[in-house]
Design a protein around this motif. Structure first.
Motif, PDB file in Angstrom:
ATOM      1  N   LEU A  72       0.943  -1.014  -0.146  1.00  0.00           N
ATOM      2  CA  LEU A  72       0.179  -0.258   0.104  1.00  0.00           C
ATOM      3  C   LEU A  72       0.941   1.348  -0.050  1.00  0.00           C
ATOM      4  O   LEU A  72       2.120   1.631   0.824  1.00  0.00           O
ATOM      5  N   PRO A  73       0.627   2.670  -1.107  1.00  0.00           N
ATOM      6  CA  PRO A  73       1.860   2.897  -1.291  1.00  0.00           C
ATOM      7  C   PRO A  73       1.564   4.120   0.064  1.00  0.00           C
ATOM      8  O   PRO A  73       1.719   5.345   0.223  1.00  0.00           O
ATOM      9  N   ASP A  74       0.714   4.807   0.372  1.00  0.00           N
ATOM     10  CA  ASP A  74      -0.139   6.040   1.391  1.00  0.00           C
ATOM     11  C   ASP A  74       1.194   6.012   2.744  1.00  0.00           C
ATOM     12  O   ASP A  74       1.802   5.614   3.488  1.00  0.00           O
ATOM     13  N   PRO A  75       1.320   6.968   3.634  1.00  0.00           N
ATOM     14  CA  PRO A  75       2.944   7.521   3.430  1.00  0.00           C
ATOM     15  C   PRO A  75       2.988   7.461   5.175  1.00  0.00           C
ATOM     16  O   PRO A  75       3.364   7.154   6.061  1.00  0.00           O
ATOM     17  N   ARG A  76       1.113   7.438   5.497  1.00  0.00           N
ATOM     18  CA  ARG A  76       0.983   7.722   6.690  1.00  0.00           C
ATOM     19  C   ARG A  76       1.363   5.671   7.309  1.00  0.00           C
ATOM     20  O   ARG A  76       1.774   5.422   9.182  1.00  0.00           O
ATOM     21  N   LEU A  77       0.779   5.092   6.741  1.00  0.00           N
ATOM     22  CA  LEU A  77       1.064   2.907   7.254  1.00  0.00           C
ATOM     23  C   LEU A  77       3.147   3.025   6.537  1.00  0.00           C
ATOM     24  O   LEU A  77       3.429   2.908   7.486  1.00  0.00           O
ATOM     25  N   LYS A  78       3.920   3.584   5.924  1.00  0.00           N
ATOM     26  CA  LYS A  78       5.070   3.778   5.670  1.00  0.00           C
ATOM     27  C   LYS A  78       6.213   4.683   6.559  1.00  0.00           C
ATOM     28  O   LYS A  78       7.128   3.660   7.269  1.00  0.00           O
ATOM     29  N   LYS A  79       5.358   5.296   7.188  1.00  0.00           N
ATOM     30  CA  LYS A  79       5.680   5.462   8.916  1.00  0.00           C
ATOM     31  C   LYS A  79       5.930   4.959   9.708  1.00  0.00           C
ATOM     32  O   LYS A  79       7.190   4.862  11.288  1.00  0.00           O
ATOM     33  N   TYR A  80       4.471   4.068   9.780  1.00  0.00           N
ATOM     34  CA  TYR A  80       5.189   2.869  11.546  1.00  0.00           C
ATOM     35  C   TYR A  80       4.954   1.178  11.014  1.00  0.00           C
ATOM     36  O   TYR A  80       4.478   0.565  11.726  1.00  0.00           O
ATOM     37  N   ILE A  81       5.531   1.403   9.805  1.00  0.00           N
ATOM     38  CA  ILE A  81       5.549   0.447   9.694  1.00  0.00           C
ATOM     39  C   ILE A  81       7.122  -0.450   9.165  1.00  0.00           C
ATOM     40  O   ILE A  81       8.253   0.415   9.587  1.00  0.00           O
ATOM     41  N   PRO A  82       7.565  -1.906   8.755  1.00  0.00           N
ATOM     42  CA  PRO A  82       9.390  -1.850   8.608  1.00  0.00           C
ATOM     43  C   PRO A  82       9.766  -1.356   7.440  1.00  0.00           C
ATOM     44  O   PRO A  82       8.862  -0.847   6.456  1.00  0.00           O
ATOM     45  N   ARG A  83      11.070  -1.155   7.212  1.00  0.00           N
ATOM     46  CA  ARG A  83      11.561  -0.874   6.285  1.00  0.00           C
ATOM     47  C   ARG A  83      11.772  -1.763   5.286  1.00  0.00           C
ATOM     48  O   ARG A  83      11.989  -2.983   5.565  1.00  0.00           O
ATOM     49  N   ILE A  84      10.836  -2.331   4.452  1.00  0.00           N
ATOM     50  CA  ILE A  84      10.128  -3.197   3.303  1.00  0.00           C
ATOM     51  C   ILE A  84      11.492  -3.053   1.810  1.00  0.00           C
ATOM     52  O   ILE A  84      11.585  -1.985   0.929  1.00  0.00           O
ATOM     53  N   TYR A  85      12.333  -4.018   1.794  1.00  0.00           N
ATOM     54  CA  TYR A  85      13.258  -4.432   0.875  1.00  0.00           C
ATOM     55  C   TYR A  85      12.693  -4.739  -0.403  1.00  0.00           C
ATOM     56  O   TYR A  85      13.296  -4.431  -1.952  1.00  0.00           O
ATOM     57  N   GLU A 132      -3.483   6.916  13.643  1.00  0.00           N
ATOM     58  CA  GLU A 132      -2.424   7.242  12.359  1.00  0.00           C
ATOM     59  C   GLU A 132      -2.927   5.900  11.372  1.00  0.00           C
ATOM     60  O   GLU A 132      -3.641   6.191  10.399  1.00  0.00           O
ATOM     61  N   LEU A 133      -2.686   4.668  11.648  1.00  0.00           N
ATOM     62  CA  LEU A 133      -2.903   3.964  10.899  1.00  0.00           C
ATOM     63  C   LEU A 133      -4.471   3.996  10.589  1.00  0.00           C
ATOM     64  O   LEU A 133      -4.794   3.320   9.777  1.00  0.00           O
ATOM     65  N   HIS A 134      -5.373   3.948  11.816  1.00  0.00           N
ATOM     66  CA  HIS A 134      -6.181   3.846  12.309  1.00  0.00           C
ATOM     67  C   HIS A 134      -7.512   5.376  10.696  1.00  0.00           C
ATOM     68  O   HIS A 134      -8.080   4.452   9.636  1.00  0.00           O
ATOM     69  N   SER A 135      -6.438   5.771  10.944  1.00  0.00           N
ATOM     70  CA  SER A 135      -7.279   7.133   9.673  1.00  0.00           C
ATOM     71  C   SER A 135      -6.733   6.670   8.274  1.00  0.00           C
ATOM     72  O   SER A 135      -7.918   6.963   7.469  1.00  0.00           O
ATOM     73  N   THR A 209     -12.546   0.242  10.234  1.00  0.00           N
ATOM     74  CA  THR A 209     -11.239   0.881   8.825  1.00  0.00           C
ATOM     75  C   THR A 209      -9.804  -0.012   8.572  1.00  0.00           C
ATOM     76  O   THR A 209     -10.784  -1.468   9.203  1.00  0.00           O
ATOM     77  N   LEU A 210      -9.282  -0.328   8.471  1.00  0.00           N
ATOM     78  CA  LEU A 210      -8.560  -1.380   8.205  1.00  0.00           C
ATOM     79  C   LEU A 210      -7.545  -1.602   9.867  1.00  0.00           C
ATOM     80  O   LEU A 210      -6.926  -0.480  10.294  1.00  0.00           O
ATOM     81  N   ILE A 211      -7.382  -2.123  10.446  1.00  0.00           N
ATOM     82  CA  ILE A 211      -6.272  -2.651  11.340  1.00  0.00           C
ATOM     83  C   ILE A 211      -5.563  -3.565  11.216  1.00  0.00           C
ATOM     84  O   ILE A 211      -5.413  -4.249  10.745  1.00  0.00           O
ATOM     85  N   HIS A 212      -4.897  -3.789  12.348  1.00  0.00           N
ATOM     86  CA  HIS A 212      -3.792  -5.022  12.247  1.00  0.00           C
ATOM     87  C   HIS A 212      -4.175  -5.553  12.742  1.00  0.00           C
ATOM     88  O   HIS A 212      -4.012  -7.377  12.667  1.00  0.00           O
ATOM     89  N   ASN A 213      -5.617  -6.417  13.676  1.00  0.00           N
ATOM     90  CA  ASN A 213      -5.995  -6.687  14.496  1.00  0.00           C
ATOM     91  C   ASN A 213      -4.571  -8.428  14.704  1.00  0.00           C
ATOM     92  O   ASN A 213      -5.360  -9.308  15.411  1.00  0.00           O
ATOM     93  N   ASP A 214      -3.229  -7.906  15.435  1.00  0.00           N
ATOM     94  CA  ASP A 214      -2.809  -8.899  15.728  1.00  0.00           C
ATOM     95  C   ASP A 214      -1.964  -7.857  16.831  1.00  0.00           C
ATOM     96  O   ASP A 214      -1.230  -8.062  17.040  1.00  0.00           O
ATOM     97  N   PHE A 215      -2.186  -6.900  17.692  1.00  0.00           N
ATOM     98  CA  PHE A 215      -1.546  -5.813  17.494  1.00  0.00           C
ATOM     99  C   PHE A 215      -1.627  -5.540  19.438  1.00  0.00           C
ATOM    100  O   PHE A 215      -2.518  -4.577  20.305  1.00  0.00           O
TER     101      PHE A 215
END
Length: 343
Positions: A72-85, A132-135, A209-215
């Motif tokens: 997913l391209p949303d920058p709010r997601l990128k802010k809170y997930i690992p760096r994916i190579y 912010e992820l939930h937003s 919303t989209l949730i982690h569901n194992d948070f």
């Protein structure tokens, strides 16, 4: 997972290296089979009903779900997930691979069994980050539910169909771990299961919303920089569409809630609501929010905690006694639904 060093050449010709973790993901069929094997070892009605409903418990597509999230391209997601190579998917070979940064240096990593090091700043950073992820998906639940890798989203109809399984899970938990259950715990949960056709449609109608569901501390850590703490959430295999309060319920259930007063716990719940309202620019009435939190707690007590307890029969989940204790504490908070009636 043991990190590996990769070496690379930059655009200016200079060379560099970094540590990565290469994560090979089992298929959903394999995951479901392992869970069902545990249920079969428990025997009785639990074995029979788990086998009947094993494909309805949220694990379908889990092998591609995390790859989908990371794309997913949303920058709010990128802010809170690992760096994916890189992410690699080969359906024919059943190969599903994520190459991601090594997270071993994050604060509070792998602390589910011992959360004594968690301070208020960590709890607040987790709440602010997940808000912010939930937003990202708030107001877009129906659209996001169509994502092909998301799998089936739980509905009121499916929850009601699964009542025999929910009941057998609670029966098993109360019998195997009687020392963790107060006399009215089982009665309360069984009543909530019986009432699923009444309250789950209300739960399903609340803003989702989209949730982690194992948070929980098994899947989160924190980066610390000049701006303070920042959440990093990983292992998104169970991500789904659900009320945002569901992630908060699970997170708080892993904390040592004895440290906090009822007012402080209510403050954490309100912090999540206020932060999400601010970030999403959508009105989230406090009364409705508290109703959602309570119904999310019911849901967690029915279709997650008993599954943990099923697994604990054969594998020692050291965190689980604390979770059961914290859930009981949360259920005793003096909160009401939007009609002013105690839940």
């Amino acid at each position: 997972l043991e990190p590996r060093i990769i070496r690379y050449k930059k655009s200016d010709g200079s060379e560099g290296e970094t540590k990565v973790v290469i994560k090979f993901k089992p298929t959903d069929t394999e995951v479901i089979h392992v869970a069902n094997t545990v249920a079969q070892m428990c025997g009785g009605q639990l074995a029979a009903y788990h086998d009947k409903f094993k494909d309805k418990l949220g694990f379908k597509c889990c092998h591609v779900r995390e790859l989908g999230i990371y794309a997913l391209p949303d920058p709010r997601l990128k802010k809170y997930i690992p760096r994916i190579y890189d992410c690699y998917k080969n359906l024919d070979r059943e190969a599903f691979v994520v190459v991601m940064e090594d997270l071993s240096g994050l604060e509070m990593m792998n602390t589910a069994d011992n959360v004594s090091g968690w301070k208020r700043e960590h709890i607040e950073a987790a709440i602010d980050g997940v808000a912010e992820l939930h937003s990202i998906g708030l107001g877009r639940a129906e659209e996001m539910q169509l994502l092909p890798w998301l799998g089936e989203v739980m509905t009121s109809e499916t929850m009601a169909d699964l009542v025999p399984l929910w009941r057998s899970l609670v029966d098993h938990a109360a019998e195997e771990f009687a020392e963790w259950f107060e006399w009215n715990d089982k009665t309360r949960v069984m009543t909530r299961i019986h009432e699923i056709p009444e309250w789950w449609p209300i739960y399903e109608s609340l803003p989702r919303t989209l949730i982690h569901n194992d948070f929980n501390p098994r899947n989160i850590g924190f980066r610390r920089d000049d701006e303070g703490l920042r959440l990093c959430a990983y292992d998104w295999e169970l991500a789904t569409i659900q009320v945002p309060q569901r992630d908060l319920v699970e997170f708080l259930s892993f904390m040592e809630l004895e440290r906090y007063s009822d007012d402080e716990l209510m403050g954490f719940i309100e912090r999540h609501r206020a932060r999400l309202e601010e970030l999403s620019k959508q009105e989230l009435p406090a009364g409705q929010w508290m109703q959602g939190f309570n119904l999310a707690l019911r849901d967690f007590c029915i279709n997650r905690v008993p599954l943990y307890l099923m697994g604990h029969t054969f594998r020692n989940y050291k965190f689980l006694e604390r979770v059961v204790r914290s859930v009981r504490r949360l259920s005793r908070l003096q909160v009401c639904d939007v009609k002013g009636l105690p839940l």
